[in-house]
Design an enzyme around this catalytic site. Sequence first.
Site, PDB file in Angstrom:
ATOM      1  N   HIS A  28      51.976  20.766  66.379  1.00 11.36           N
ATOM      2  CA  HIS A  28      53.379  21.684  65.472  1.00 11.36           C
ATOM      3  C   HIS A  28      53.063  22.323  64.221  1.00 11.36           C
ATOM      4  O   HIS A  28      53.496  23.114  63.936  1.00 11.36           O
ATOM      5  CB  HIS A  28      53.967  20.761  65.192  1.00 11.36           C
ATOM      6  CG  HIS A  28      53.323  19.457  64.183  1.00 11.36           C
ATOM      7  ND1 HIS A  28      52.450  18.645  64.420  1.00 11.36           N
ATOM      8  CD2 HIS A  28      53.891  19.076  62.637  1.00 11.36           C
ATOM      9  CE1 HIS A  28      51.406  17.870  64.105  1.00 11.36           C
ATOM     10  NE2 HIS A  28      53.306  17.599  62.819  1.00 11.36           N
ATOM     11  N   SER A  50      33.220  14.837  59.138  1.00 11.41           N
ATOM     12  CA  SER A  50      32.480  14.828  58.087  1.00 11.41           C
ATOM     13  C   SER A  50      31.353  14.963  58.524  1.00 11.41           C
ATOM     14  O   SER A  50      30.843  16.064  59.463  1.00 11.41           O
ATOM     15  CB  SER A  50      32.268  13.736  57.220  1.00 11.41           C
ATOM     16  OG  SER A  50      32.035  13.449  56.168  1.00 11.41           O
ATOM     17  N   ARG A  83      24.100  22.728  60.082  1.00 13.47           N
ATOM     18  CA  ARG A  83      25.398  22.724  60.449  1.00 13.47           C
ATOM     19  C   ARG A  83      25.913  22.609  61.656  1.00 13.47           C
ATOM     20  O   ARG A  83      25.192  24.327  62.114  1.00 13.47           O
ATOM     21  CB  ARG A  83      26.084  23.472  59.056  1.00 13.47           C
ATOM     22  CG  ARG A  83      25.925  24.522  59.022  1.00 13.47           C
ATOM     23  CD  ARG A  83      26.655  25.251  57.464  1.00 13.47           C
ATOM     24  NE  ARG A  83      26.682  26.587  57.821  1.00 13.47           N
ATOM     25  CZ  ARG A  83      27.416  27.339  56.378  1.00 13.47           C
ATOM     26  NH1 ARG A  83      27.443  26.762  55.414  1.00 13.47           N
ATOM     27  NH2 ARG A  83      27.701  28.633  57.013  1.00 13.47           N
ATOM     28  N   ASP A 136      28.648  26.532  68.770  1.00 15.30           N
ATOM     29  CA  ASP A 136      28.017  25.545  69.539  1.00 15.30           C
ATOM     30  C   ASP A 136      29.181  24.943  70.759  1.00 15.30           C
ATOM     31  O   ASP A 136      28.878  23.575  71.165  1.00 15.30           O
ATOM     32  CB  ASP A 136      28.578  24.388  68.083  1.00 15.30           C
ATOM     33  CG  ASP A 136      27.488  24.423  67.396  1.00 15.30           C
ATOM     34  OD1 ASP A 136      25.914  24.828  67.315  1.00 15.30           O
ATOM     35  OD2 ASP A 136      27.064  23.571  66.501  1.00 15.30           O
ATOM     36  N   ASP A 164      36.636  18.788  58.057  1.00 17.85           N
ATOM     37  CA  ASP A 164      36.303  18.475  57.145  1.00 17.85           C
ATOM     38  C   ASP A 164      35.366  18.197  57.456  1.00 17.85           C
ATOM     39  O   ASP A 164      34.772  17.391  57.131  1.00 17.85           O
ATOM     40  CB  ASP A 164      37.634  17.561  56.487  1.00 17.85           C
ATOM     41  CG  ASP A 164      37.206  18.601  54.525  1.00 17.85           C
ATOM     42  OD1 ASP A 164      37.660  19.488  54.812  1.00 17.85           O
ATOM     43  OD2 ASP A 164      36.752  17.502  53.860  1.00 17.85           O
TER      44      ASP A 164
END
Length: 335
Positions: A288, A185, A221, A226, A209
Amino acid sequence: MRKSLLCLLIIAVYTASAVPVTSEYSEDRTYPRYIEFPDGEGKMHTVDLEAEPDMELLNEIERNPANNLYLLYTRRNPRNSQTLVINNANSIRNSNFNAAHPTVVVAHGWLSNQNTNINPTIRDAYLNKAETNVIILDWRRLALSDYATAARGVPAVGRGLGQFLAFLNSVTGQAFTSMHLVGFSLGAHLVGNAGRELGGRAARVTALDPAGPLWNYNSNRVNPRDGVYVEAIHTDGGYTIGGLGIGSNVANADFYPNGGISQPGCLTNLCNHNRAWELFAATVTYNHLVGRLCTSQTQLTWNTCRGAQLRMGNDDLRKTGSGMYRLDTGRRYPY
């Protein structure tokens, strides 16, 4: 007859909760002034996105990144942390930190702390698998402030984390290519800024997310530069239903489980949002979940992606890949 109709209604409601909304993702998504955003314990809070930030706190955070706690866990101390302190070499030398083992840093989200579920879940996934230096970043000094203040201060906390990792490198000699930065977040944008502070030299940056409100057009952001490899896992990006995630490509490889808007077994945005770190922890253990490369948003939405395969998440420090990927998961762990 009434029972049959009721059953059909229940099935329809449940199915709608587990099937992606057939809407395109958009950089043009706008949020209302007041939104509901969860804390680390799942309680929803009303957030004023136009609130005046606490400049006194922001100035303090900017001046003193040492306000953050860096808590080390290893297989020698899997439950009781050791505190590492920036510019205090003895705090590192006297700890169980081992430069021969990879390092993973975990950053929580808003209104959270070291005890929030994401931290022990990811910590245990790593330590149960292999020798690892797991560093939990507790940035509650800022994270417990109002959302507008916390979002604005995230870049400074990220730079502080980057400075701490540079110090860790200078004391132990551990290469940045042995470091994996994981954030959820607001924490996803935080670790992006930490990687930027290191000049993109960290082996991996994983954005779970990444938060959407106040970040759609924010130059701070998380972005593909990065780290050596930057990956995002989007689980709650639906702009038409108040998604908490950013819902657009921000990384080298962007994964959209179940379409990235609604997750199987989830009835709330909070559940969808948290599923990102739950899925990631599961992939550290099992490796997986495999995505298919999508060539368009339409393919992503309608689940018609047929391109190359790439495993989502996991702990592989040499992982590479690029593009937008769709995969489907189960409703329950390990998904």
